[in-house]
Design a protein around this motif. Sequence first.
Motif, PDB file in Angstrom:
ATOM      1  N   PHE A 137      41.551  85.254 -78.909  1.00 13.05           N
ATOM      2  CA  PHE A 137      42.790  84.511 -78.705  1.00 13.05           C
ATOM      3  C   PHE A 137      43.270  84.636 -77.266  1.00 13.05           C
ATOM      4  N   MET A 138      43.135  85.826 -76.698  1.00  9.76           N
ATOM      5  CA  MET A 138      43.517  86.022 -75.312  1.00  9.76           C
ATOM      6  C   MET A 138      42.572  85.264 -74.374  1.00  9.76           C
ATOM      7  N   LEU A 139      41.282  85.253 -74.715  1.00  8.26           N
ATOM      8  CA  LEU A 139      40.314  84.544 -73.881  1.00  8.26           C
ATOM      9  C   LEU A 139      40.578  83.050 -73.886  1.00  8.26           C
ATOM     10  N   VAL A 140      40.870  82.507 -75.059  1.00 10.74           N
ATOM     11  CA  VAL A 140      41.201  81.081 -75.144  1.00 10.74           C
ATOM     12  C   VAL A 140      42.474  80.788 -74.364  1.00 10.74           C
ATOM     13  N   ALA A 141      43.450  81.699 -74.448  1.00  9.20           N
ATOM     14  CA  ALA A 141      44.697  81.513 -73.698  1.00  9.20           C
ATOM     15  C   ALA A 141      44.428  81.471 -72.195  1.00  9.20           C
ATOM     16  N   MET A 142      43.574  82.361 -71.711  1.00  4.35           N
ATOM     17  CA  MET A 142      43.243  82.379 -70.285  1.00  4.35           C
ATOM     18  C   MET A 142      42.531  81.098 -69.863  1.00  4.35           C
ATOM     19  N   ALA A 143      41.660  80.601 -70.729  1.00  6.95           N
ATOM     20  CA  ALA A 143      40.864  79.430 -70.379  1.00  6.95           C
ATOM     21  C   ALA A 143      41.649  78.124 -70.478  1.00  6.95           C
ATOM     22  N   ARG A 268      36.815  78.388 -69.033  1.00  9.76           N
ATOM     23  CA  ARG A 268      37.428  77.844 -67.826  1.00  9.76           C
ATOM     24  C   ARG A 268      36.631  76.659 -67.284  1.00  9.76           C
ATOM     25  N   TRP A 269      35.315  76.752 -67.388  1.00  6.42           N
ATOM     26  CA  TRP A 269      34.478  75.622 -66.943  1.00  6.42           C
ATOM     27  C   TRP A 269      34.753  74.394 -67.781  1.00  6.42           C
ATOM     28  N   CYS A 270      34.854  74.571 -69.088  1.00  4.50           N
ATOM     29  CA  CYS A 270      35.163  73.440 -69.972  1.00  4.50           C
ATOM     30  C   CYS A 270      36.519  72.843 -69.632  1.00  4.50           C
ATOM     31  N   ALA A 271      37.496  73.711 -69.346  1.00  8.29           N
ATOM     32  CA  ALA A 271      38.831  73.212 -69.018  1.00  8.29           C
ATOM     33  C   ALA A 271      38.807  72.331 -67.770  1.00  8.29           C
ATOM     34  N   GLY A 272      37.975  72.698 -66.793  1.00  5.35           N
ATOM     35  CA  GLY A 272      37.887  71.897 -65.585  1.00  5.35           C
ATOM     36  C   GLY A 272      37.051  70.646 -65.734  1.00  5.35           C
ATOM     37  N   ALA A 273      36.130  70.623 -66.708  1.00  4.06           N
ATOM     38  CA  ALA A 273      35.234  69.485 -66.881  1.00  4.06           C
ATOM     39  C   ALA A 273      35.773  68.430 -67.826  1.00  4.06           C
ATOM     40  N   LEU A 274      36.846  68.719 -68.551  1.00  4.95           N
ATOM     41  CA  LEU A 274      37.381  67.772 -69.522  1.00  4.95           C
ATOM     42  C   LEU A 274      38.040  66.583 -68.828  1.00  4.95           C
ATOM     43  N   ALA A 282      43.517  68.092 -78.151  1.00  7.20           N
ATOM     44  CA  ALA A 282      42.058  67.947 -78.151  1.00  7.20           C
ATOM     45  C   ALA A 282      41.432  68.885 -77.123  1.00  7.20           C
ATOM     46  N   ALA A 283      42.059  69.005 -75.961  1.00  7.77           N
ATOM     47  CA  ALA A 283      41.514  69.887 -74.923  1.00  7.77           C
ATOM     48  C   ALA A 283      41.507  71.336 -75.392  1.00  7.77           C
TER      49      ALA A 283
END
Length: 326
Positions: A137-143, A268-274, A282-283
């Motif tokens: 949950f913390m990792l998803v929050a950071m990303a 984080r890569w996914c967040a930047g590539a969306l 959805a993101a």
Amino acid sequence: MLFRSWSYWALVAMAVTTTVIRAIGMWTCSGWRPSRPAIADGIRPMVRIGAYLGGTSLLTTASRSISRIVIGYGLGDAAAGYYTNANRLIVQPATQLNTPLTSVAIPTLSRLQSDPARFRAFYRRGLEAVIFLLCPFMLVAMASADHLVPLFLGPQWTESIPLFLALTPAGLVTCTGVATSWVYIPLGRTDRQFHWRIVSSIVTIVAVLIGLRWGTLGVAVAFSAQAVAMRIPAIAYCLHGTFLRGADVSGAVWRIALASVPAVLVGRWCAGALPSDLSHLAACAVIAVSTFAVYLMAFACMPGGYARLRAIAELARHFRRPERTL
């Protein structure tokens, strides 16, 4: 309608009246009547444990509130609002999962306090299971901070995003809170817990006051920095004088720590590539799925990782049926 003229005092009257009527009803139906307290044999140790535990809870609440108080006093209500909402969004997942799991684990560990081998086995397995569940949950929050904050708080709270990111290290540390609470209470060492809370509260206040020089973000960074810096000394102080060792904690968390690195990087890569026109919901969903998937795969690929996943699943069944003693 009757208390309309009382303004907000009507809410106070409602709370007090409800409590008094409930207490009178319980006394009437149970047959119990309040009387002069008597100190029976064996009560004093329990009162002592409870007093230290109450003092610790009070200091914990105060130290968690000090950041908001300092920001509100020094930087104004708006800054305090941004900080408070960012902090609440960080600690909510850990609180929601930690509280029920701890309510099951502490009675079990208390029954095992005279059996060090079984206590250590359950402690290690339980610690690993709780942190394993909380950490993603913390990792998803950071990303997904850029999407998560607007989704849950609204677009008007985007100024909370950098504060949210700055507080995520403190959120990760919160995931390891059971490493100490599962020792202090079952082993009756709440006096040491209280003494450590005094020290940590002082450190928190000093760090927050130093961070105030750089504004709200400085407070958030200072709060996270002291939380991370104090965690290892906190665990070492907690375990000192017990049959538990530092290896019981490190052995439970090292796979989780290593698996977290590729998970948050991929997130984080996914967040930047969306696509920029993708909705926040959805993101967040895409980032969460990718982060969780990498986290599980990385954990399972480590030495003994797959076996630990099976052990965590087995322990989860125990938490659902706490009457079983492992």
